[in-house]
Design an enzyme around this catalytic site. Structure first.
Site, PDB file in Angstrom:
ATOM      1  N   GLU A 429       0.837  -1.198   0.000  1.00  0.00           N
ATOM      2  CA  GLU A 429       0.000   0.000   0.000  1.00  0.00           C
ATOM      3  C   GLU A 429       0.877   1.255   0.000  1.00  0.00           C
ATOM      4  OE1 GLU A 429      -2.924   2.358   3.150  1.00  0.00           O
ATOM      5  OE2 GLU A 429      -2.377   0.272   3.513  1.00  0.00           O
ATOM      6  N   ASP A 505      -1.359  -1.316   5.635  1.00  0.00           N
ATOM      7  CA  ASP A 505      -1.269  -0.783   6.989  1.00  0.00           C
ATOM      8  C   ASP A 505      -2.180  -1.554   7.939  1.00  0.00           C
ATOM      9  OD1 ASP A 505       0.430   1.075   5.966  1.00  0.00           O
ATOM     10  OD2 ASP A 505      -1.000   2.737   5.974  1.00  0.00           O
ATOM     11  N   ASP A 507      -4.443  -0.667   9.913  1.00  0.00           N
ATOM     12  CA  ASP A 507      -5.534   0.202  10.351  1.00  0.00           C
ATOM     13  C   ASP A 507      -6.752  -0.045   9.477  1.00  0.00           C
ATOM     14  OD1 ASP A 507      -4.858   1.350   7.964  1.00  0.00           O
ATOM     15  OD2 ASP A 507      -4.034   3.193   8.816  1.00  0.00           O
ATOM     16  N   ASP A 509      -8.072   1.724   6.948  1.00  0.00           N
ATOM     17  CA  ASP A 509      -7.813   1.867   5.515  1.00  0.00           C
ATOM     18  C   ASP A 509      -7.059   0.657   4.968  1.00  0.00           C
ATOM     19  OD1 ASP A 509      -9.124   4.221   5.091  1.00  0.00           O
ATOM     20  OD2 ASP A 509      -7.388   5.499   5.448  1.00  0.00           O
TER      21      ASP A 509
END
Length: 653
Positions: A429, A505, A507, A509
């Site tokens: 990402e 990541d 998280d 997102d």
């Protein structure tokens, strides 16, 4: 159908009820062998600590199994806080045991296989009857349980000599919890033999009824690991004699005294090697980080020997698997606080074990090779021939590929190897994270494809329109396989990577990007999932920097996948006596924030990363979930689902 969901609907399972409701979470349920292994492991921990030299196991005619040792005996006095006898506490309470406090010296064991304190309490929960007899302090004590509950309270039943100490546990497994009520004798014999092998001086006996009469097997290995590995190689020809060594750290108990490894190793003339590994006497049939440490030590020792003597042919580069492919070994690691994959302890996951075992084994191996140059050259010859065979195999695979040439994406940082069995592609990402990943990768086998932004939701996109999206086009070209359907039979001969890993990541997102990419592979590249090529990497969310604790305790960097792991690390630091101002916690905002060495250790290095393979068990259920989550006309269903289940979400926002 109406349902009454109120405060009274919430149940709290107490005592041993969680084990009875979900036994598969705590033990293997194919047979009662593993719950009896928990009792054997406890007896072996007494031997590991130097308090016992005999373990007797007997399978009785009524189907029960007893384990007797001459250790210290489980304490029978009242626990200072729980107000019940300690022997009752350890058999009736989850997470109660003498193996937690290893750093301060307050625990009963410096080394043990147990970590969670659920072993014998699980045995008790899944037994219709369990009897414990303790010889301690010149007295004989007895307590009896049924279905996990005390039916005969602890009582003194006799006297014995003060030097006659130990524990005997007789287990009557409840057949309701197991697929088969019979013990796996082969597994039991292998386990008991291993205890005798790994503890020189220990005598282990197994008595079982054969045609109505008791028959006893005895294991006692005065030559330890060397003699055991020799016995395993009766049908294989070793290229060099078995080499055995042990290396443990020295110091006070507070400095991890005695951590290290003992091992025996040799190389075979033909065929693939094999090995057995153990951690604190617990068998680890699936290996883990300690085996990776021995593999790393062997690779460095042989690689250094080859370079020193100029034995490597031009164009050949040794890899770890070339050196270890024909190795036969027995490894026994000793760790203060081992971390296993699941309660069944089949695989070690402690990251520190890799460096510890590698450091413990590297010097003895290098010394062995340099003192016996003829043996070293023979091992080097086997490793080089293995590397040459790997290169030839890679060329054959290349010839099978189609002659059509696709222009690879410009932002793809490819790997050097052409062997898809070892090649890996990381879909990363963001460009900044891609830059860190390029520096962290092993350029020989790992390729990086950074993705800009979020990939198109391709769930309802027609196959012919996929390449209108640049990111999906680049993924398809880099992978080397055309989009296809679940019922198609695509040509996978052009596949360029054996593992395709999604690295995003830790998280919300990042999770969304994972779902979008999994949607792409599920809908348009299903054969890659079916053949086990798709993986999801799990980078950490937190880093804990621990200051140095004196000269013998250097500074450490610890990583936590989520808040629960972070809480566990902090609790462990407190148990070690580390003060709050001696460590700091930082949260990664994204992969781009991580240094290349941090990203390598936590997400990319094969021995220390967490990489989950994507599998589909229930096709219909999976299809329904994807329709609900990714379907364009399912907004109302998604909203209803989020309203009903939203309070259960555990994520970092």
């Amino acid at each position: 159908m109406k349902s009454n969901y109120s405060e009274a609907s919430i149940q709290v399972l107490k005592g041993l009820e969680p084990v009875k409701q979900r036994p598969g979470m705590y033990t293997r349920t194919d047979s009662p062998t593993h719950i009896c292994q928990e009792v054997i492991d406890n007896a072996a921990d007494e031997a590991l600590g130097g308090f016992a030299d005999t373990i007797d196991v007997e399978i009785h005619a009524d189907g029960s199994l007893s384990v007797r040792d001459n250790g210290r005996g489980i304490p029978v006095g009242m626990h200072p806080e729980e107000n019940m006898p300690v022997v009752e506490l350890v058999f009736t309470r989850l997470h109660a045991g003498g193996k937690f406090d290893k750093q301060s010296g307050g625990g009963a064991y410096a080394f043990s296989g147990g970590l969670h304190g659920v072993g014998v309490s699980v045995t008790n929960a899944l037994s219709r009857r369990l009897e414990v007899t303790v010889r301690r302090g010149g007295k004989v004590w007895r307590i009896v349980f049924a279905d996990g509950e005390v039916i005969e309270p602890l009582s003194e039943i006799g006297r014995c000599p003060a030097k006659d100490t130990g524990t005997e546990v007789r287990v009557y497994p409840d057949p309701r919890y197991f697929d088969s009520p019979n013990y796996n004798l082969a597994e039991l014999e292998r386990l008991l033999r291993a205890k005798a092998v790994l503890l020189q001086g220990l005598t282990v006996r197994l008595t079982r009824p054969v045609k109505g009469l008791p028959e006893t097997q005895t294991w006692h290995y005065p030559d330890g690991l060397r003699g055991y590995l020799d016995s395993l190689l009766t049908n294989a020809e070793a290229a060099v004699p078995v080499f055995a060594a042990e290396n443990y750290l020295s110091g006070s108990q507070h400095d991890n005294a005695g951590e290290g490894a003992a091992f025996a190793i040799t190389w075979l003339e033909d065929g693939a090697g094999a090995g057995e590994s153990y951690v604190n006497l617990i068998p680890t049939p699936l290996g883990g980080t300690h085996e990776a440490g021995l593999r790393q030590a062997a690779f460095h020792a042989v690689s250094n020997f080859v370079q020193h003597h100029g034995l490597l042919p031009r164009g050949v580069k040794l890899q770890s698997e070339d050196v270890f492919a024909r190795a036969a070994f027995v490894l026994s690691a000793r760790l203060l606080d081992p971390q296993f994959q699941g309660q069944t302890k089949d695989k070690l996951t402690s990251r520190d074990a890799l460096k510890l075992v590698s450091a413990a084994c590297a010097d003895p191996l290098e010394l062995r090779l340099n003192q016996n140059v003829a043996y070293g050259k023979k091992i080097a010859e086997l490793a080089i021939s293995q590397a040459q065979a790997r290169l030839r195999s890679a060329k054959k695979i290349e010839k099978k590929k189609s002659s059509g040439v696709a222009v690879l994406p410009g932002k793809l940082t490819d790997c050097e190897s052409e062997d898809i069995r070892e090649n890996e592609l990381f879909l990363v990402e963001g460009d900044s994270a891609g830059g860190s990943a390029k520096l962290a990768r092993d350029k020989a086998t790992q390729a990086i494809l950074p993705l800009r932004g979020k990939v198109l939701n391709s769930f309802e996109v027609h196959r012919d329109q996929l390449f209108g999206n640049a990111e999906i086009h680049d993924i398809a070209v880099a992978v080397g396989v055309d989009p296809h359907g679940a019922d198609d039979n695509p040509d996978l001969g052009g596949l360029r990577y054996g593992k395709i890993a999604i690295l995003s990541d830790a998280d919300v997102d990042g999770a969304h990007i994972q779902v979008l990419l999994l949607t792409l592979f599920y809908r348009h590249f299903p054969k890659l999932i079916e053949n086990g090529h798709i993986f999801v990497a799990q980078p950490p969310l937190f880093r804990v920097d621990v200051n140095a604790q004196g000269k013998k305790r250097p500074a450490r960097k610890l990583y936590a996948l989520d808040q629960a792991e972070l809480d566990g690390i902090i609790a462990k630091l407190h148990k070690e006596g580390v003060k709050e101002n001696a460590y700091s916690v930082s949260r990664f905002k994204g992969l781009g924030e991580m240094n290349p060495d941090q990203l390598k250790d936590t997400a990319m290095h094969p021995d220390t990363r967490r990489l989950l393979r994507v599998d589909i068990d229930q096709v219909a259920d999976t299809e329904a979930v994807f329709v609900k989550l990714m379907g364009k006309g399912e907004a109302a269903a998604r909203r209803a689902w989020m309203e009903a289940e939203g309070d259960r979400v555990e994520t970092d926002v």
